[in-house]
Motif scaffolding. Structure first.
Motif, PDB file in Angstrom:
ATOM      1  N   GLU A   1      -7.280   2.968   9.359  1.00  0.00           N
ATOM      2  CA  GLU A   1      -7.259   1.880   9.889  1.00  0.00           C
ATOM      3  C   GLU A   1      -6.774   0.903   8.908  1.00  0.00           C
ATOM      4  N   ARG A   2      -7.012   1.051   7.746  1.00  0.00           N
ATOM      5  CA  ARG A   2      -6.434   0.036   6.565  1.00  0.00           C
ATOM      6  C   ARG A   2      -4.996   0.236   6.833  1.00  0.00           C
TER       7      ARG A   2
ATOM      8  N   CYS B   1      -3.093   0.567   9.122  1.00  0.00           N
ATOM      9  CA  CYS B   1      -2.799   0.148  10.648  1.00  0.00           C
ATOM     10  C   CYS B   1      -2.509  -1.284  10.399  1.00  0.00           C
ATOM     11  N   ARG B   2      -3.274  -1.994   9.401  1.00  0.00           N
ATOM     12  CA  ARG B   2      -3.312  -3.440   9.442  1.00  0.00           C
ATOM     13  C   ARG B   2      -1.750  -4.059   9.163  1.00  0.00           C
TER      14      ARG B   2
ATOM     15  N   GLN C   1      -1.839  -1.740  -3.790  1.00  0.00           N
ATOM     16  CA  GLN C   1      -3.145  -0.936  -3.205  1.00  0.00           C
ATOM     17  C   GLN C   1      -2.303   0.617  -3.152  1.00  0.00           C
TER      18      GLN C   1
ATOM     19  N   SER D   1     -12.689   2.514  -3.814  1.00  0.00           N
ATOM     20  CA  SER D   1     -13.548   2.338  -2.805  1.00  0.00           C
ATOM     21  C   SER D   1     -13.418   3.899  -2.132  1.00  0.00           C
TER      22      SER D   1
ATOM     23  N   THR E   1       3.683   3.489   6.112  1.00  0.00           N
ATOM     24  CA  THR E   1       3.227   3.294   4.752  1.00  0.00           C
ATOM     25  C   THR E   1       3.960   4.243   3.624  1.00  0.00           C
TER      26      THR E   1
ATOM     27  N   ILE F   1      -8.048   3.382  -3.230  1.00  0.00           N
ATOM     28  CA  ILE F   1      -8.660   3.894  -2.189  1.00  0.00           C
ATOM     29  C   ILE F   1      -8.772   5.516  -2.467  1.00  0.00           C
TER      30      ILE F   1
ATOM     31  N   GLU G   1     -11.648   5.198   8.182  1.00  0.00           N
ATOM     32  CA  GLU G   1     -11.473   3.567   7.493  1.00  0.00           C
ATOM     33  C   GLU G   1     -10.205   3.569   6.659  1.00  0.00           C
ATOM     34  N   THR G   2      -9.737   4.688   6.156  1.00  0.00           N
ATOM     35  CA  THR G   2      -8.511   4.279   5.285  1.00  0.00           C
ATOM     36  C   THR G   2      -7.298   4.344   6.305  1.00  0.00           C
TER      37      THR G   2
ATOM     38  N   MET H   1       0.701  -1.017   0.088  1.00  0.00           N
ATOM     39  CA  MET H   1      -0.158   0.116   0.210  1.00  0.00           C
ATOM     40  C   MET H   1       1.006   1.345   0.022  1.00  0.00           C
TER      41      MET H   1
END
Length: 174
Positions: free
Chosen positions: A170-171, A173-174, A100, A161, A39, A127, A167-168, A1
């Protein structure tokens, strides 16, 4: 990402933008989170060419101070709307096997639209965080109408998306 920050240059990052304060706040949050989560952040600048206001070597060409890249963050320069055309960005992303991409910046109907659609065509999952791209009023639509047309109608669930900034993050942080 990766986080792709497009055309957030001093000349056009100003209070005439649709929801300027929200846009600036959201982009800053995304940059901060990207740095905290390691990131990669990639900046893209637009060069209109010699004799134009948005040209390499002018103050307006430089990235807006509140989004300023760190020394290790890459910058790609372009001369057309798409960040993928003859910039080396596509090759760089493919070499790193990026799948991504989070797309933020300016202007919604020009370079952000090109990045979203071209990125999709090159196989990236795109995204677009809400209220992290913006534009100005034009002769055909208000900035608000333009923003909603692309974010809510053209891109979402077709090319990208379009999700909340939260939400972005949080993604990331995965």
């Amino acid at each position: 990402m990766v986080l792709l920050v497009i055309d957030t240059q001093k000349l056009i990052t100003n209070t005439d933008l649709y929801h300027y304060d929200i846009f600036v706040s959201n982009v800053k949050k995304l940059i901060k989170t990207a740095r905290e989560t390691h990131t990669e952040i990639i900046y893209v600048r637009h060069d209109d060419g010699a004799g134009r206001a948005l040209t390499r070597g002018t103050e307006g060409f430089e990235i807006y101070e509140e989004f300023k890249p760190c020394k290790n963050e890459k910058i790609f320069d372009k001369t057309v709307n798409s960040p993928f055309k003859e910039t080396g960005l596509l090759e760089y992303l493919n070499e790193k096997q990026v799948g991504q991409m989070i797309v933020v910046g300016l202007q919604t109907e020009y370079c952000i639209d090109a990045a979203v659609k071209c990125g999709f065509e090159h196989g990236f999952e795109i995204i677009v965080p809400k209220e992290s791209n913006s534009t100005f009023d034009n002769a055909y639509m208000s900035a608000e109408e333009t923003y909603k047309y692309y974010n809510d109608f053209i891109w979402n669930k077709r090319y990208a998306s379009c999700i909340t900034v939260q939400e972005t993050m949080e993604r990331m942080c995965r």
